[in-house]
Every structure is written in C-alpha cells, then in structure tokens.
Write an enzyme that holds these catalytic residues in place. Structure first.
Site, PDB file in Angstrom:
ATOM      1  N   LYS B  22      59.879  22.328  -8.972  1.00 22.23           N
ATOM      2  CA  LYS B  22      59.200  23.748  -8.242  1.00 22.23           C
ATOM      3  C   LYS B  22      58.815  24.678  -9.466  1.00 22.23           C
ATOM      4  CE  LYS B  22      61.949  24.914  -5.034  1.00 22.23           C
ATOM      5  NZ  LYS B  22      63.320  25.542  -4.440  1.00 22.23           N
ATOM      6  N   ARG B  91      65.444  30.546  -6.798  1.00 17.22           N
ATOM      7  CA  ARG B  91      65.638  29.325  -6.111  1.00 17.22           C
ATOM      8  C   ARG B  91      65.646  28.383  -7.019  1.00 17.22           C
ATOM      9  NH1 ARG B  91      59.982  29.132  -2.420  1.00 17.22           N
ATOM     10  NH2 ARG B  91      61.446  28.108  -0.757  1.00 17.22           N
ATOM     11  N   GLY B 100      71.830  19.707  -1.694  1.00 18.31           N
ATOM     12  CA  GLY B 100      73.360  19.853  -2.290  1.00 18.31           C
ATOM     13  C   GLY B 100      73.276  20.954  -3.237  1.00 18.31           C
ATOM     14  N   MET B 102      72.281  24.676  -4.923  1.00 15.25           N
ATOM     15  CA  MET B 102      72.270  25.972  -4.462  1.00 15.25           C
ATOM     16  C   MET B 102      70.704  25.931  -4.045  1.00 15.25           C
ATOM     17  SD  MET B 102      72.637  29.573  -5.554  1.00 15.25           S
ATOM     18  CE  MET B 102      70.664  29.957  -5.562  1.00 15.25           C
ATOM     19  N   ARG B 337      54.492  20.203  -3.566  1.00 17.24           N
ATOM     20  CA  ARG B 337      55.065  19.049  -4.427  1.00 17.24           C
ATOM     21  C   ARG B 337      54.371  18.004  -3.936  1.00 17.24           C
ATOM     22  NH1 ARG B 337      60.897  19.344  -1.690  1.00 17.24           N
ATOM     23  NH2 ARG B 337      59.900  18.751   0.482  1.00 17.24           N
ATOM     24  N   HIS B 453      80.773  -4.332   1.660  1.00 17.66           N
ATOM     25  CA  HIS B 453      80.698  -5.828   1.362  1.00 17.66           C
ATOM     26  C   HIS B 453      79.493  -6.073   2.400  1.00 17.66           C
ATOM     27  CE1 HIS B 453      80.920 -10.138   2.513  1.00 17.66           C
ATOM     28  NE2 HIS B 453      80.893 -10.157   1.261  1.00 17.66           N
ATOM     29  N   SER B 785      66.260 -20.896 -16.866  1.00 14.89           N
ATOM     30  CA  SER B 785      66.561 -20.051 -15.672  1.00 14.89           C
ATOM     31  C   SER B 785      67.865 -19.223 -15.713  1.00 14.89           C
ATOM     32  CB  SER B 785      66.477 -20.905 -14.265  1.00 14.89           C
ATOM     33  OG  SER B 785      66.380 -20.008 -13.323  1.00 14.89           O
ATOM     34  N   CYS B 852      66.727 -16.775 -11.661  1.00  9.13           N
ATOM     35  CA  CYS B 852      66.869 -16.990 -10.149  1.00  9.13           C
ATOM     36  C   CYS B 852      68.244 -16.470  -9.548  1.00  9.13           C
ATOM     37  CB  CYS B 852      67.281 -18.549 -10.079  1.00  9.13           C
ATOM     38  SG  CYS B 852      68.478 -19.450 -10.992  1.00  9.13           S
ATOM     39  N   TYR B 872      58.561 -16.201 -14.885  1.00 11.07           N
ATOM     40  CA  TYR B 872      58.578 -16.062 -13.411  1.00 11.07           C
ATOM     41  C   TYR B 872      60.201 -15.465 -13.000  1.00 11.07           C
ATOM     42  CZ  TYR B 872      61.564 -20.376 -12.981  1.00 11.07           C
ATOM     43  OH  TYR B 872      62.407 -21.227 -13.298  1.00 11.07           O
TER      44      TYR B 872
END
Lengths: 900, 900
Positions: B22, B91, B100, B102, B337, B453, B785, B852, B872
């Site tokens: 800001k 601010r 979250g 102030m 912004r 999960h 790999s 991989c 890759y």
C-alpha cells in the site's frame, strides 16, 4: 611395452600388487641371498589382461620364453631335455593368500623323453622318475584340465590293491608306477578328449592359463567376497625350478613358523616330513614330525633353517612362515610370508617384538586386529574337557555358553526373567525374536549362514552363537530337537561353542578368558603375558587416538560396565527401554490412549519418578562424564499389542459368541491399535514427531532428566547432561523443541536452586535430509550425533527388519560394498556424514559431533569417523575396547587389518 | 541511523519490502502527480524491530513526530486542533495484501476538542462531526483495543430502535449520535478498564502498535501459512490525511478496476456508494451502485477517475484496482494495487495487453498462474441452474461432478467397473481408499480440511472434491447420509461443485469448460477469447521453455490423452497396473507362490502376452516419441490379500470348526502372505530388489517390451524405448541388471530381425544413496529419472501413507517449508537432486535426466527442475499443459506467481 615377467632377482617384497605375495617374497629372499630355487614371476597385470581379452596379451609369450631360457641357462638344464631336463613348478600367487585358487603343479616338463633324463640324473632311480611323472600327470590333469581327482585316486587304489592288502604308495615299485602312468594317460585322454601334452612349453602355457582362469573360479570369488578382497587384483604366476624332497631319507619337506602362531611364544614351530614332496604334507598321507626332530635327522639343515628364520624375522620385522624342501641334504626355501596367527598370539607377538625392540609401539599397535579383540574376552570350553559334539554348525559368534534349551523368544525372555540361563534354539531367528535373543546365554540355529539374522544379531550383541547346525531337527510340537539320534527336550542343558561351532549335550565346564579374569582383578591372570600385552598396547592406543570413545548404555549396570572398559561417557542413553516393564507399560498405554489432556498428564506423572530414578543411577555411574540422553524415539505402537494377533483374538472371541467387559476392553484397545497402525512405522510417527504431537511426553522426560541431575549434583556429584532429540529432519523441529523444552529444564533448575555446569541440547543426524541441511540445523544445536542405523536404512531404502529376504544375495553378488549395517558405506552414507560434519561445523564452530549407531564399534567405521573428524564414537559397552583400539590405530595410520 | 519513516514523496512502487504494498503504491501515485491525500509510511523494518524488542525502536517516535509535523504543515491543520483539526487514517500495509491483519482506523485525532473544530470546518455539520467521532471510537475500540464489535453494534441497534422500527444509521440525528458517543465511551471504558485516550498522539501511538502486533495475530499467521508467505516480512503502517466521502451526496466512496476482474474485458468495473466512508462499502450496509452510474452523479469526477485509471494501467502495465473517495466533488485516490482476477480473466487480460502492445510476450506469459491453469479445463455447474445446496464444504479440488452416492472405496471401484458414475462419500479417506477415489467422478467428505488426504489426492488426480462438509452426517449402517434434514441413500444422485464447495441433491447440468470444448474441436469454443489467449501464450511458453514435458501414463488411453495435451513422450509408464485385473492377479499370485522355477516360468509366460499387448498400444499412441517403461516396482505383497484380514478370516473359520479344501487353500495363502509380510514395505523387497530376487520377472517384462516395440516397428511405427530400473541404490545393481537384461533384448531383436533406433537403459534416482553416488551410477546408465516421491519419503523419513497423523501440525507450525510431497523441498531433497544431476552429468556427459515424481506437474517444482538443468519433467497427463506453461515461465524468469 609393458613388462609382464620378472626374474626373482628383479623384484622385492613391496611389489605384491604386481608379483603377488608369493612372487614378491621369493624375489625378496633371492635378493637377501637365501637359498631360493631360481625362477620368475608372471605379473597380475598379465592375468588381468588375459581375463579381459581371453588370450595372452601381446608379447607375453615371448617374454616367458626369454625368462625360461634364462632359467635354463642358470640351471644348466633344458626343459624337456632327454639327458638333463629342467623341471619346474607352476604356482599361483595373488596379493593375498587365497584358498580356492589353482594351487601348484609340480614336475612340469616331464614327458617320455625327459623322463629318461630325470632317471639318469637321479642316478637311475626309475622309481623316483616314474613317481614324479605320475604325480605330474595327476596334478596337471586334475588342476589344469579339470579331470575329476577321484579317477586318478581310484586307479592308484587299484594299483595298491593289486600289490596286496594294506599296501601303501611307497610299496609300489617302478614297474607298478610305469603301468599306473599308462592308466593315468588313458584317464586323461578319456576325460579331456585329448592326448596328454608331451611338449613342455605347451604344458607350461596350459598351466599358466589355468592359473589365470582360476582367479575367477567360484571358490576364489566366494572367498574374496567373504574376506572383502577386491575382484580387480588378479593373480601372478610363479615358475620355479623344481627341487625334490622325495629323493630319499636325506630329503624332505616342511613348513616352519618363526614363532608359535597359537601362543605367540618365540619358539621354532612347524612340521617336517622326510622323503616327501609338499603335496604329501597337505594330503596328510603320513604323519608329520615336529620341526624340532629335524635337528636329529639333519642338524646342518636344521641349523641353517633356524638361521634363515632369524634372518627373515629381522628382515620382515614380523613372524614369518616358510615352506622348505631339503633335497639330498641341501636346504631350499620355497616360500615365505608373514604368518597367520590366532587373535591371542597376535597380541603376545606384537608385545614381545615391541619389548625386543624389533618394532616400535605404533607398529605393534597396527599388528593387532581390532575386529578380533572381542574374542579374547569370551568364555571358552575348558581345555580339560574331552566331549563329543552331537552336532556342528558355523562358528557364527565367538564364545562358549551353556544353558537350558528353549524354543521360543518369549520363553527365553520368561525363563531368563526368573533367573534361568537359556540357550535359544530356533530354525532361524527373525526380528520378532530379538527380545528372546538378548535374554539368552547363547543362540543355536539349524538353518542360516554366518550372515543370517541370528548370526548378525548375536555378533552385534556379543552373544555366542552356532548357526546352520543342520543335523539338528527341531520338532516344535514335541518341544524337542534331535541330532544324530540324540533327543534334547526343552529345559535340558546344552553347551555351544561359538569358536568351533560345536554343540554338546549337558553342561560342559567353561572358563573365563584370561583377559576377563584379569580385568576382574584376578592377580594370577594379571601376570599373564596376554594381559601385559593388552595393557601395553591399549595404553598406546589411548595415547595416540584423537577420537573419544563413549558407550551406548541404557541402564546403570551397562553404564558401570562401560566405564570399567574405558568409556569416556555415554553417547546414547535410549529411554525407550525405560518405558518397558509391567508397571511402566500400563502407564505408557494409558498415555497413548488418553483422550483428554488430564488423562495424559496423569499417565506421564506416573512415569516421571520411574524415569528420574533410572537417570539418577546412570548419572552416578558416569559421574563427571557426559551422558547423552535421547528422548523417546520408537513409534508408539511398539508399546501396544500386535494388530494382527489382537484382531484375530477379538474376531475369534466374537465368533464364539463371547461378550463381557474384558472383550469390550480388548475391542477398545484394538481400535486404538488400528488407529495407530502404520504402513511403514520406520518412516512414521516417531522420534521428534512424537515430541511434537505429544508435547507433554518430552517435557516429562526433560523434567525427569534434569531433576535427576539436580539430585546427583546436590549429593556432590558432577552430572554432565546432553539432551538429544531424535529423527530431526528440519531446523524448525529442533528449534521449536528447544523453545518448548529449555524452559522446562530452567524451571527445574530454578526450583531446585542448582546450576549444572554442562547442559547441552542436540540432535541425532539420522535422516538424510538432516545431513544435507546440517548447516541450518547446526545453528540451533550444541551437538550432533550421527544415527547411522537409520541413516543407512533411509540412505539405501533398506528396512533392517525386512532386508533378510535379499541381503544374502546382495552380499554374495557384491551389490553392496559390504553389509552397510555393519560397516559404514563410505560412498553413500559416509558421504552424507561428511557433508553433515563439514557443514555443521562451518555453521557452528562449537558443535561437537559423534556417532551412536552400531557402527561406532566397528573398526573400519571407527577409522572412517576418525577420517572425517568426529569428536567421539559411541558403541555397545562390550565394544568399547575395540573402539579405543581402532581409534588408536586410525590415528597411527592405515591399520594393517584394513590393507587388504 | 536507520530511517523508519518515509513521506509518500520519498518512496516508489519498488519499495514494497520496506513500505509494504500500500505504502509503495501511494508513494508511486504521489510521484505520478495523482490526487493522493498526503501522508507517510512507517517501514516494515520498524515493525520487525518492534516485534523483536517489544518496544518502539530508538528514534522511531521522533521520526513519526517530525513527519507528523510535516503533514500538519502540508495540510495547514494540526492534530487535535479545536479550530481546524487534522484527522488521519492509520492503515496496515504488508508487502502482500493479507486478510487478518489490523486493517484501518479512520478519523484518528478526534476528541472532545477537535470535534468542535471538525464541526466548524464542515460548516457546522454536527451530525457529520458526531458520526465521525462515534465511528472513530468504534473502530479504535474494536480494532486497536480489541473491544468486542458486538458491544458497539448492539448500542447502535438500540439507538436505531429508539428512533423507530426500520430506522437506519442515516436516520440518527446529531443528538442521537451525541448520546451514542456517550454510550460508546462507556463501552470502551468497561471493556478496556481505561478512559478513551483523548490525546491524538497517544491515539496514534496505540494504533501504530496495534498494526505492528497484528502481524503476529493468529488469522494473519494462518493466512501466511496457507499462502506460503514468509513470517519475516513485517507490515508497514500508513498514516494518511483523512478525506471524507460522507460529506453529502456530492461525496462518496468506491472501488474501481481498470478491467473486469472476472472476464478480463477492458471495461471500467467497480462499485460506488454516495455519501459514505469506505467501511460502509465493506460492511454492505447499503447497496452499492455500479461504477458507471457515477457518470450520471458526478461526470467530472467520473471522467477524472477514468483518466486516472488509464494513467495507472499504462504506468503499471497491468490491471489495477483503486480505492477512491470523492469529497465534495473532489476525487481522491486512497490506494491502488495490481488487481486480483479470476483464473479466466488473467489469461484474457494478458492476451489483450499483449495484443494492445502494453506488454511483451514474456511479460504476458508471466502474468498467468500455472497453478490455476487446471481449473480452466474443469467442468462447471451450468450457469443457468438455480439450485439450493444441501450442504457446503471446502472447495478442495476444482471442478463439478455428478454421480451416484457410494460409501466405500470398494463399491466405488465396483460400480465404476460396471460403468456407473459415482461420487464417493466418506467421513475422511485413507490411503486404502485410493483405488475407489480414482474410480470416482468426485469425492465428498464430511471431515478434513484442504490438506486432508482426500483433498490432496483429489487435487493430485484432478478429481473434483468437496471436503469437510460437516453438515453431512454419514450413517454407514443405513447406507445413507443426511444433511439439513434431507437424507440421501446409496445409489441416489448428487452433484458437487469443487469450485464453490456446494453439494446438491440430484443431477445438475454440468458444462464443459470452453477450453475443454475448444480442445475437443468445438468451432464455437475456438472462437472464444480464452481459447485464443490460451493458444497464444502456450505457444510462447513452448517457444521459450528449455525443459521438455513428458507424461506419466500407464495405459494407451492415458498416452493418447497426454499426447493431445502436448506431451513429448512418456517419462514414466508404470507396469504394476498391468499386473492388476482378475486374469492377471491370478498369474501374479501363481508367480509369487511358485516353488519351482518351472512354476514361476509358467506364470510369467501367462503374463507375457498381456503385457506385450499393453505396450504395443502405448508405443503406437506415442509413435516417434520416447516411452520410459519402469520395470515392476511395488512390494509383491501388494498383489496379495491383507495379512490381518486374512488372519482373521482363517482364525474365525477355524473357531467355527470349518474345514475343507477352500480353507486349506486360504491357509496356504496366509502362510505365504505372512512370509512376504514386511514391517516397512516401503524399504523392503521392491524395485530392483525384486528384479534381483526374481530374475525371470524383469526378463519377462523386457521381452514383452522389446517384442512390442518390434511389432510396432514392423508395422511401420517408430517406437523409442527406454527401460527403467527402479529403486537402484548402488552402481552394481544397475550394472548387473543390464548385464542380465540386455541379452534378453538382443535375443528378441535378433529373432525378430528388427533394429530399434532408440533403446536406452536407465534408472530411477529415488534412494538418497543413489543421489549421492550418482557419479558411479551414471557410468552404467543412459538416463536418470528422479523419483521425487520416494526421494522425499526417504530424504525426510516420511512415509506418505503414515504422515497423515502429523503432517497437518507440521504445516501449521512451519516445521516443513511446504508440503514436500507437493513442492520439492529445495534445501534437502532438492540438494540431493542437484548433487545427483551435477555428478551424474560429470561422469557421463550423454546422460539425460528427467523427473517423474508427482512434483513434475507442480509449477514451483518445475521451476526448480529448470534451474538445476534437467532435460524434462514428466507429470500426470492432465498436468501436461501446466508443466509446459511453468517450464516456459521458468525459462523467461522468475514467475510472478512465485514472487511472494
């Protein structure tokens, strides 16, 4: 152009890589002016080229020819000559003496022509000439061409039978041997499909190739694997002019040692066999004489031999063995090498030679094998006993033990718990048997080799073991085993000898070792040379070593034991053992099952005083020395019943229609066990993760530790406390744990108004990530301790509990450099340690670093720890001396035991 | 002396670290000459010092005072002045916008004296002055001092009630407000125990401290964790002269975007609220007007705003949002912004700006978030539908799905197997549910968060999921769930929306996304801007990227799918999936149970043609592109029944006295299962170890692969085959495997008379030891790999199946940098990769290297792979575009999405 062939005069004893041990020593002796028959050596390099290209390398044939001509000139004889033939022996000779290699072909150069010449030169002794020829055909056929030895032996037996009952070799006359030669040549032809090569140069070429090839024979490869000898060395080939010990009673052959290889005493020692060739000694056809009897048979040669031995020992500054042949009163030295000796003798010899001024203290220190030190402390079956073993297995872990037979780990633990001495008898053991194994006096298995689970654990724990005694048949339902017709039931006493692999029925008298008796203060034992040798060399090791040696000890008793063996602190005091025992397990389970913070605190409160009391005694035992206490490490479910067994129990009870509060309780437990069950507990909720998930647990442990330290300090002691957080993978874990636990410690110290001079916080480095981020972690650690067991497990991805199914194959096929759980894998796990050590120190110069995995007691691993600059190693109490010795050797230089 | 305070004129937009987002933008706009009220910024550094030392750092107070005086001079007003008081807003402003923290305190500086001045300056508008004062007390009390907001709200409500039913804020007159102020002051006093601070400088100090402290508030910390923002940034504090949007209908406040943040179209977009302060917009007290209506209300200000927005967009070269206030017809810009936008809009905007010439193609590429690309391909609930959700959970994995409810993974698999579309509904999922999860259209759980999960697997597999919908009560015994009074039974249809977290009963119409339709060839969709944007930017990513992108695909269908998404080969074709399916499992079990070589061969022979056929189709699908086939990896017991279940089954059958051949067969199976059971299968007999222990297995696989390649080649195809050995820890493993398997391949090629242009042999690097000994291994490998799943498991010692019990706590407490199974842990696992890569290449310059593990589709991990120079990445087919994009962004530079 590479030189592939060296005359003996061209080499010396330091050229073992190129000329092999035998060739290098023959060269050395030649140059010392000793009576070595002339000859030359074909290098290991030639062998390796041959094995790679599958043909003689360019120029080798010509070089051999040139040296052969030289040999002919030197001897004034010619190979294959019908008047005065040169005969040679062809002998393998790798850098390290190695059974399983092609050994020796004698009398090479004989054929129908040179046979005439040999007879002529031996004054018409046709019997001698024929005997030499038939031996040559036999050896060449068997060793070079792979003809089954039995075929020749059977023909020889038939010839003797024809001669009459009980006829011996020596009863065969020239005619008999002539006929036998005919038979041998047919056997050769039959098995090889070729005629016996008459051309001596062809014989020689074939023999040399056979030696080359034998480097890759199965037995040789197995031996190398077993003895950790590289496959890349190759073998040399020695071609030596023949001398004959079988030219009559003024000839003979023998093996002599410059000191007694069993006791280490400085007395001539060896065997002599008159009128014989070397192979006869090996074959054991006739009983040999003690070397001293040569004095009577041939005092001149005897004197000359003693002088040679003295010269050799002064020259090599070590005990040597020599192979000698006397041909018609003339002594020839066919071979020498630094002689093998027992674990006992190596200490006595090193000590004597040091006292004699033959070697200096550093050299003496390097002369003893740290790997074998433990044996010297083991009990042995009393030498006065003459008992017949009922079975014999592998000598898997040294020491003798006697006790009552039990057939399960649970029984072993239970019986031992009530004071019985037991021998655990199993087909094989598994990780589930561990608790019973460590409760036993000895372990006997009917299957499994020297690297089986039983063998590895037994050696690791210092428990005598005989493994793979396959005559033993176990009948679990009858609670008995039988061997060779004898049945032994549960509770009956047996004795096992882990030095020999013998198994006896009944209690045989055992003797404490001299060193053990001396350490316990027995004045007679303290007079013995072995104790003086031990004292002298250990003192030198202690003086030289830079590594400190601590012990892994979990109990006051282990701590005292470790200190008696010279431990300079405890590097790992595991607290999980303190959570076992009936009263504790109940509280631990209560803690695990706790559903409220209050319940959990209550359970922890019950454990606190028990833990504290353990620590008080340990701090007392280690007064003034550092004690590293590791907070709880293993997965919680280790303190709970097994999931499968409990599931079965509950399901069966339900199937039977049972009910009641007991079953409900079991079901409650089962739910919790199922909840805590992990697919891979080794990689699950354990170590610092427990500390994070159950913060009250570590806080309780810290309180117990610091309260104990305060108590000891108040009663005048000097506790040095190091608190260790296990399984840390990230800096944040350690940092947050310290933030939580340091205030707990401070509170206790303030309340007790005690100041501790030494209170440090550190971590295990046992997760690969911790090793590669050691720089970050070191910023919040006072010390590191490498947990090489876990580091090896995670570094290789090998679960110690599970690799049993393939690790044997891995070692056999050299898929791993060595068993990485025994000796630190330098390239992989060692690399992680090196990174951890360097970057940890760079980030925190005050960091002190040790190792507390089981590698801490392995000499090769100790050498590695020295090399990467650790401050200390920590090992099992009974390995403390081994570690001290190995640390001293590492400081002095490369230990001889590791120069293979 | 550190400078802690910057006037707006002293900063610029690049000083976000120090001034916060800001503050930096206010400074930038000030220097651009835009109408920003004067003010100053206290730096993040001051905040960090404050948090560390728990007091204002030395000099800060004086600096604030100096800048305050400057502000007073600039405004010609004085704080607390009874005639013409300066009021300020305070601010927070961290580097990243962060809920979250102030937020804002307006009207600071008011007290009984300055109230008079404010009234005077507003032409005696006492109602305005009192309203400003009560707002200030309310905000200050609530935000700075933590007085419960409800206390003020209730007092306000009471005041309105006193005024009459349905009275609004605006109905309160000056007198009412005066009384309300009295009440507010009492509330303040009651809750804080102190009088409201009358001294404006005291008010200011308290407000600044409150902003500082709010950096460490729980919500702020949670947000940072969730968004991977460092805790070490701190927040700045902006002190700005007040302007008032509530001075009448010629005043107002609004938020405007330079382009539509939802569609990306270049149209002014925003909300405006006349006669209001900013907080009123947020509070939603009155309905806002569309920005365009300002044109009618105040055309001058509107025109000025459009101009300002144009200026800002040209300056920032990006879409901006601005907060504006109009005070009596004068426009003020309070904040700007770079504006947030939807995943859809960011593509359209980037494409437009590129076309407009506002930005170049590289910049456009960096403007889109690879992490959100997948969303654009997901189905959505048709926008035409108006349905009421029965429950709402977390939007755990994007996409909408509809299907029949099932309550277990087995049912999900079974129902899906017969062609049903199912939604798997569970309390939570566990690794055992995996097979059912991937068979489902969508997943709905009643517990668990966005990292549960279920959520992690669903996102990983691209399956829509709603998690933690806690209104849902599952009754497994009734095979139903209920939510808000509605019961849904197994088999009934539900629809879940993974974008919103909504759960609906019945089948709602779903729409394919535009991109998905366009990719499928729909001409209308191909006309849409989003598709053109996607085409344009992906083309640029492809042009720029150095990493190639392959897919992990195990079936012909997946291979075709992957190729359609631009995969340049297969980086991982797992063969274990080919061992599943009823006919195959029988043969696999036969192989495992085989007791003779013949039995084993028979079983393998049965599997060979099945495997070969799979490979033929895969090679065809990937014709001309490399296909890396990994030989069998998982522990054999994964193909067998579960130990505990089978033990229970057998024990119960026996307890019931059952018998017969079926039970005997089960017992036989149980014995084998027990024998193969491992304590830690992840570290046990799997990968190359299987190949070593069961050599026929890998030989069969190689035969199948090469035979398939021959078949494809013969029919004119161009198969490029790469055979990969998993879990290699030592060079010898790979070397010996190649020695065994290469002849198998050669035999097939000779028999089939085929030459393959591309047949390579390589290994996974997934064991830490392999990474640190990569130099040795590379000597016998054509390719590496990185298997980062296992490398993470073993590097951290975290079993993926088991860490569920603590990983949440680990993330929350920042014990791990991020979930290491999602984003490569650079410091640890990444370090191992770097070592492996560098040393592998050094030893073998021809080595090609890929990854991989599942990280291959994670943009941050792709960036790391680019950085360490891999050739890759290979990822799930549906992540191929994400990986292509991320690879392009990595090549261009640091992606904006990772600059947090």
């Amino acid at each position: 152009m590479t030189k592939y062939v060296y005359d003996f005069a061209e080499g010396n004893k330091d050229m073992k890589d190129l000329l092999g041990g035998k060739g290098a020593n023959l060269a050395e002796m030649t140059n010392m002016g000793l009576a070595v028959p002339p000859g030359f050596t074909i290098t290991t390099e030639a062998c390796l080229r041959y094995l790679k290209e599958n043909r003689f390398p360019d120029g080798l044939e010509e070089e051999i020819e040139r040296h052969l001509r030289g040999l002919e000139q030197a001897m004034g004889k010619r190979l294959g000559d019908a008047d005065d033939p040169l005969l040679v022996s062809v002998r393998s000779g790798a850098k390290f003496s190695m059974p399983g290699m092609m050994d020796t072909v004698l009398n090479l150069g004989l054929n129908e022509d040179s046979l005439q010449g040999l007879a002529k030169q031996s004054d018409g002794d046709w019997r001698f000439a024929y005997d030499a020829y038939r031996r040559f055909i036999q050896m060449f056929g068997k060793i070079v061409m792979g003809v089954p030895g039995d075929a020749f032996e059977e023909a020889l037996d038939r010839a003797k039978e024809r001669k009459g009952p009980d006829a011996k070799d020596t009863d065969l006359d020239a005619e008999d041997l002539r006929a036998l030669i005919g038979e041998f040549l047919s056997i050769y032809q039959e098995h090889t499909g070729q005629d016996f090569p008459a051309e001596p140069r062809e014989q020689l070429r074939l023999a040399i190739e056979a030696v080359f090839k034998s480097w890759n024979g199965k037995r040789a490869r197995d031996y190398r694997r077993q003895n950790k000898i590289s496959d890349d060395l190759g073998t040399a080939v020695n071609v030596v002019a023949m001398v004959f010990g079988n030219r009559g009673m003024d000839s003979g052959t023998g093996v002599a040692f410059t000191r007694d290889p069993a006791t280490g005493e400085k007395v001539p020692y060896g065997d002599y066999l008159p009128n014989a060739q070397g192979e006869d000694v090996v074959a054991g056809i006739r009983n040999t004489l003690h070397l001293s009897e040569l004095k009577n048979l041939d005092p001149t040669s005897y004197e000359q031999l003693l002088q040679t031995m003295d010269t050799l020992e002064r020259h090599y500054r070590d005990m040597c063995d020599v192979e000698v042949t006397i041909e018609k009163g003339r002594l020839w030295i066919l071979q020498t090498r630094v002689g093998k000796r027992t674990a006992f003798a190596e200490w006595v010899m090193a000590y004597h030679m040091l006292e004699e001024g033959l070697i200096d203290a550093d050299t003496a220190l390097l002369r003893v094998d740290a790997n074998r030190l433990e044996e010297l402390f083991k009990r042995v079956v009393s030498s006065s006993v003459e008992a017949e073993p009922i079975a014999r297995g592998l000598n898997a872990s040294p020491g003798a033990a006697t006790g009552k037979v039990v057939f399960s780990a649970d029984e072993a633990q239970e019986w031992a718990g009530r004071g019985e001495r037991v021998i655990l008898v199993r087909r094989e053991t598994t990780p589930d048997d561990y608790h019973g194994m460590v409760a036993s006096q000895g372990i006997l298995t009917s299957a499994g080799g020297t690297n089986s689970h039983a063998a590895v654990v037994a050696r690791g724990e210092g428990i005598p073991a005989v493994c793979g005694a396959d005559q033993i048949k176990i009948d679990l339902s009858a609670r008995a085993f039988s061997a060779n017709g004898i049945t032994v039931r549960e509770g009956e006493v047996v004795t096992i000898d882990g030095f020999t692999g013998n198994v006896f029925v009944g209690e045989l008298p055992l003797e404490e070792s001299v060193l053990e008796r001396a350490r316990s203060g027995d004045p007679a034992a303290r007079e013995e040379k072995i104790w003086r040798a031990f004292q002298r060399l250990m003192a030198h090791a202690d003086e030289r070593r830079r590594l400190r040696v601590r012990a892994n000890a979990d109990t006051p008793e282990q701590s005292r034991n470790a200190r008696a063996r010279g431990a300079e602190g405890i590097g790992l005091c595991r607290t999980e053992h303190m959570f076992l025992g009936p009263e504790r397990v109940a509280a631990v389970q209560q803690m695990i099952f706790a559903e409220t913070a209050d319940e959990e605190r209550e359970a922890l409160d019950a454990l606190l005083p028990l833990q504290r009391n353990d620590f008080v005694q340990i701090f007392q035992a280690m007064d003034g020395l550092p004690v590293t206490v590791r907070l709880l490490d293993p997965p919680l479910h280790e303190f709970l019943p097994d999931l499968t067994s409990l599931s079965v129990e509950v399901a069966v009870a339900e199937a039977r229609g049972e009910s009641g509060p007991e079953l409900e309780e079991k079901k409650r437990t089962l739910r919790k066990v199922r909840e805590l069950h992990e697919a891979n507990p080794m990689l699950g909720l354990r170590g610092v993760r427990l500390g994070i998930v159950k913060p009250g647990l570590y806080a309780m442990q810290v309180r117990a530790i610091v309260e104990a330290a305060c108590e000891v300090k108040k009663s005048g002691g000097d506790p040095k406390v190091e608190i260790m957080i296990p399984l840390v993978a990230t800096r944040a874990e350690l940092e947050q744990m310290r933030q939580e636990l340091e205030p707990v410690a401070r509170d206790v110290l303030e309340r007790e108004r005690v100041e501790l001079g030494h209170l440090e916080w550190g971590t295990m480095i046992e997760v690969p990530r911790a090793a590669v981020t050691a720089g970050e972690i070191a910023e919040v650690a006072d010390f590191f301790s490498f947990g090489t067991n876990d580091l090896t497990q995670m570094g290789f991805g090998f679960s110690r509990d599970d690799i049993g199914k393939f690790v044997g194959m891995y070692e056999e096929r050299k898929l791993v450099p060595a068993n990485p759980f025994v000796t630190i894998d330098r390239a992989g796990v060692g690399r992680l340690m090196r990174i951890g050590c360097e970057e940890g120190r760079a980030a925190n110069p005050n960091l002190h670093i040790g190792i507390c995995g089981e590698h801490g007691g392995d000499p090769a691993s100790v050498a590695f720890c020295h090399e990467i600059g650790l401050d200390y190693v920590s090992c099992s109490p009974f390995r403390v001396e081994t570690a001290r010795l190995a640390a001293g050797q590492a400081a002095v230089g490369t230990a001889e035991s590791s120069t293979k």
